[in-house]
Design a protein around this motif. Sequence first.
Motif, short mmCIF file in Angstrom:
data_model
loop_
_atom_site.label_atom_id
_atom_site.label_comp_id
_atom_site.label_asym_id
_atom_site.label_seq_id
_atom_site.Cartn_x
_atom_site.Cartn_y
_atom_site.Cartn_z
N GLU A 167 32.59 42.75 45.50
CA GLU A 167 33.07 42.47 44.14
C GLU A 167 31.92 42.11 43.21
OE1 GLU A 167 36.37 39.69 41.84
OE2 GLU A 167 36.68 40.29 43.92
N GLU A 168 30.95 41.36 43.71
CA GLU A 168 29.81 40.98 42.87
C GLU A 168 29.06 42.21 42.37
OE1 GLU A 168 25.59 38.50 43.15
OE2 GLU A 168 27.03 38.41 44.80
N GLN A 169 28.87 43.19 43.25
CA GLN A 169 28.18 44.42 42.86
C GLN A 169 28.97 45.19 41.81
OE1 GLN A 169 27.48 47.22 46.03
NE2 GLN A 169 26.02 48.41 44.84
N LEU A 170 30.27 45.29 41.99
CA LEU A 170 31.09 46.01 41.01
C LEU A 170 31.06 45.32 39.65
CD1 LEU A 170 34.20 47.03 43.15
CD2 LEU A 170 32.29 48.48 42.43
N ARG A 171 31.08 44.01 39.65
CA ARG A 171 31.00 43.27 38.38
C ARG A 171 29.63 43.46 37.73
NH1 ARG A 171 35.29 40.27 37.23
NH2 ARG A 171 36.74 39.72 38.92
N THR A 175 28.88 45.29 34.06
CA THR A 175 28.07 44.68 33.00
C THR A 175 26.92 45.58 32.60
OG1 THR A 175 28.62 42.44 33.77
CG2 THR A 175 26.66 42.67 32.39
N ALA A 176 26.25 46.19 33.59
CA ALA A 176 25.12 47.07 33.31
C ALA A 176 25.55 48.30 32.49
CB ALA A 176 24.46 47.51 34.61
N GLU A 180 34.03 47.24 30.45
CA GLU A 180 34.90 46.09 30.65
C GLU A 180 36.03 46.48 31.59
OE1 GLU A 180 36.33 44.95 26.82
OE2 GLU A 180 37.35 46.86 26.44
N LEU A 181 36.38 45.57 32.49
CA LEU A 181 37.49 45.83 33.41
C LEU A 181 38.79 45.87 32.63
CD1 LEU A 181 36.54 43.39 36.32
CD2 LEU A 181 36.15 45.87 36.24
N PHE A 182 39.60 46.91 32.84
CA PHE A 182 40.92 46.92 32.22
C PHE A 182 42.01 46.60 33.23
CE2 PHE A 182 40.25 51.40 33.34
CZ PHE A 182 41.48 51.79 33.87
N LYS A 203 35.19 52.15 28.87
CA LYS A 203 33.96 52.32 28.13
C LYS A 203 34.16 51.81 26.71
CE LYS A 203 30.37 55.89 27.71
NZ LYS A 203 30.07 57.31 27.98
N ARG A 204 33.35 50.91 26.29
CA ARG A 204 33.52 50.33 24.96
C ARG A 204 33.28 51.39 23.87
NH1 ARG A 204 33.40 44.62 25.58
NH2 ARG A 204 32.46 43.98 27.56
#
Length: 205
Positions: A167-171, A175-176, A180-182, A203-204
């Motif tokens: 989960e840390e890698q996916l977060r 961020t990179a 944003e997670l929907f 994608k913003r």
Amino acid sequence: MMNIELQEQFGNIDIYLFDQLLKGNITKDMTILDAGCGSGRNLRYLLQSGYNVYALDRSEEAIQHVQRLGEKLAPEWSTEQARVESLENMSFADQSFDFVISSAVLHFAEDEVHFDQMVQELWRVLKPGGRLFARLASSIGIEDHVKPVGNQRYILPDGSMRFLVDEEQLRRITTALQGELFEPIKTTIVAGQRCMTTWCVRKRT
């Protein structure tokens, strides 16, 4: 009879992708890509319901199957909509798709560089405001039961070898990408043998 009718309508669609349909996150005005489509398990409903769908897979046999499926189910189907290509080197133009599906593909990465190449390509073809839906193997919940073999690849309790994320890698990747997670990151542990995680990123604009 009802089960047969449902099978004809939805095929073997991923239940978490079906959830996206129910939530209205996939609509008929979108251009959709199934990247790593296999034989089209997630395409049947979309094709026969009039969605604008494209597909790619590195397997020529799989794409031939999808071509036949498209010709059968979608009156306006074009052979250009399904392509034999690798995920890390797609021919689609930048910002082509509103919704990109990557189901059970990313965990076949050879190493972190290969994984990043695939993710960057998925992100490249996604329009601003578009959504990436990814299902991939992870170590979440079975960290003590997987055996590392190098390059972020592990042997799972079921005997398969996969590139695993946590989960840390996916977060960190979210961020990179400036995404944003929907949806919350969700993980299903299958009888302690393997884990499949759903990673949904917007994608913003």
